[in-house]
Design a protein around this motif. Sequence first.
Motif, PDB file in Angstrom:
ATOM      1  N   GLN A  21       0.826  -1.207   0.000  1.00 27.13           N
ATOM      2  CA  GLN A  21       0.000   0.000   0.000  1.00 27.13           C
ATOM      3  C   GLN A  21       0.861   1.259   0.000  1.00 27.13           C
ATOM      4  O   GLN A  21       0.580   2.223  -0.723  1.00 27.13           O
ATOM      5  N   ARG A  22       1.913   1.228   0.833  1.00 22.86           N
ATOM      6  CA  ARG A  22       2.820   2.393   0.868  1.00 22.86           C
ATOM      7  C   ARG A  22       3.503   2.587  -0.484  1.00 22.86           C
ATOM      8  O   ARG A  22       3.622   3.711  -0.986  1.00 22.86           O
ATOM      9  N   THR A  25       1.063   4.042  -2.911  1.00 21.67           N
ATOM     10  CA  THR A  25       0.829   5.460  -2.591  1.00 21.67           C
ATOM     11  C   THR A  25       1.974   6.324  -3.094  1.00 21.67           C
ATOM     12  O   THR A  25       1.760   7.380  -3.714  1.00 21.67           O
TER      13      THR A  25
END
Length: 647
Positions: A21-22, A25
């Motif tokens: 997810q990071r 992002t």
Amino acid sequence: MRRIKIPRNAAGNPKISRQHQRALTYLILGAIALGAYYIWFCAPIDTLAIPFEDHEAYMNDRSSFKSYKSRQSYDWRNAPFRNTMKAYTPLPAGQPRALLKVQFDFLPETKAQRERREIQRVAVRDEFRRSWDSYRAYAWAEDELKPITGIGLKTFGGWGATLVDSLDTLWIMGMKEEFYEGVEAVAAIDFGKSDMKTVSVFETTIRYLGGMLSAYDLSQEPVLLEKAIQLGEMLYRAFDTENHTPTGWLDIEKAKDPEGVSSKPETSICFACLGSLTMEFTRLAQITQQSKYYDAVARITRLLDLTQDTTRIPGLWPTTLNARKEEFNQSRFFSLGALADSTYEYFPKMHALLGGLEPVYQKLYTDSAAKIDEHMLFRPQLQDEELSKSLLFCGDVHSSRPNEVTLDPEMQHLTCFIGGMFGLAGRLFSTPSHIELGEKLTKGCIYAYAAMPTGIAPEIFKTLPCPSRTECKWNETEWQDKVWWHYGSKYATNVEQVAQDKGLPRGWTNIRDKRYLLRPEAIESVFVMYRITGKQEYLDDAWDMFTSIVANTRTPYANGQLLDVTGQTDFGGEHYTVGQRFRGHGPATVKQGNVEDKMESFWTAETLKYFYLVFSRPDMLNLDDWVFNTEAHPFRRPKASKASDVL
């Protein structure tokens, strides 16, 4: 029905880890940052700043546009022509010559130079779009838009002069939707009738015929040629006189009448009206391969050749002529301004348009240019002697007696075309001294703009002439005497105050016409000299001129003629504000009473087109491939490689 629950970690619904997810992002934020960087620092300022061949391919891709059919109530090819010719003068035969190179070999520009130039080009296009959008909304298919009241006006045949005159500007500026909308409107023009009893042959030729031929040369749109042929046939009837000299005005219904009689040759016709039809009729003859169009103007050229040494100033022709007698020595007034300008302008341009195959045009230019240089060009006397040394103006002359020539040092804005004429001819005929003359004449007009408080040159003004071009000391007494001669009265006691009240810079003795009519001649010469010399200073001069014109002529709808470039006259009326749409400038405040509700078609056809071309890539209408008529309509020049390139 039993529902089947899919485990969260199954292949059809994978669980995204926090680490993933990071990473996702960061990837999205990076893409956003990269996009923002591109928009702010890398994206082209002008998306239309592409090579000319790409621009041409884009504009001439008709895949999303329908074909257009010409509508006409009368076929001018069937109109009577009573004074028929036994034979026509054919277009010059043979392979077009490889003429000398006109355009400068420009070096690659820096990023800063390109960005600045493109910002300026976009500003010009925005100004044109503002005028065009108002014309389309409030005066569509009318000859002119009244720029303060937003009303249409019929002035040139009622056929949509601004529409036809601006068609090639739309093409050049990449306004594709607007161009093809204009083509559709032109297809519907009915040249078989007019709201006016008579039309000007000269104005109809340079604006309408020139406009359609140019738009056809650029786009190869068939309906434009169809309309040009119809109009050419109509205008050809102006040559239906006993000696085949054209009339200045054409009566539409009379020309169609099979029972009518032919017109008489004119006893008094302006020199420009007689000799400025050559480019348009020659280009029509080249495209259609119909010799009669070329024959019509070739006969006039032969007449000019025969009479060039018979006038009161051999080498030049007066502003008015007796075409009926074919005697051009009656008038004593000579000018390169109103009534004469474009005939001289067309001599070197016809040489280029015919590929150098007709030597008479070089002869006509060479002989006339020598006399212009000898009698009409003068250096203005200014307090700044160094500045004076770099400038030339072109005045009018009178000849009351044989071999006696008197200079009237009156400069017209119309005459500002002469810098470009000398520059172009200097290249075509390998005469460096004429390029130097062209530069000084162009700088003279640039100076005239800068000398006024508005930054815009007046329509007609006088300056104190130097006794010679080599030495010119400032003479305060002579200047005061001339100012006093023009403006002195029993109520005026101080020359300095008179000069200040009349808006006269030192060295100027009279401003006979303080207006600026949105004319293109000064920027035309700036454009030509920039393309010939490659000097970057002309870009700065052009931008100063453009911003001054916009700041002083903007109206709620478009741009209007300025009544007083000195700002000295109080015409009344309130101020209004019109927002600037180009970078680096705030709203402009214009005094309503100083702007006239008048905008001729040459504002969008010529003035803004030349400003746009100055700030365009040099390959946009290269001067070795194109030659402009007096209404700024570019015609294709013939190529030396093969005969078919003439078309």
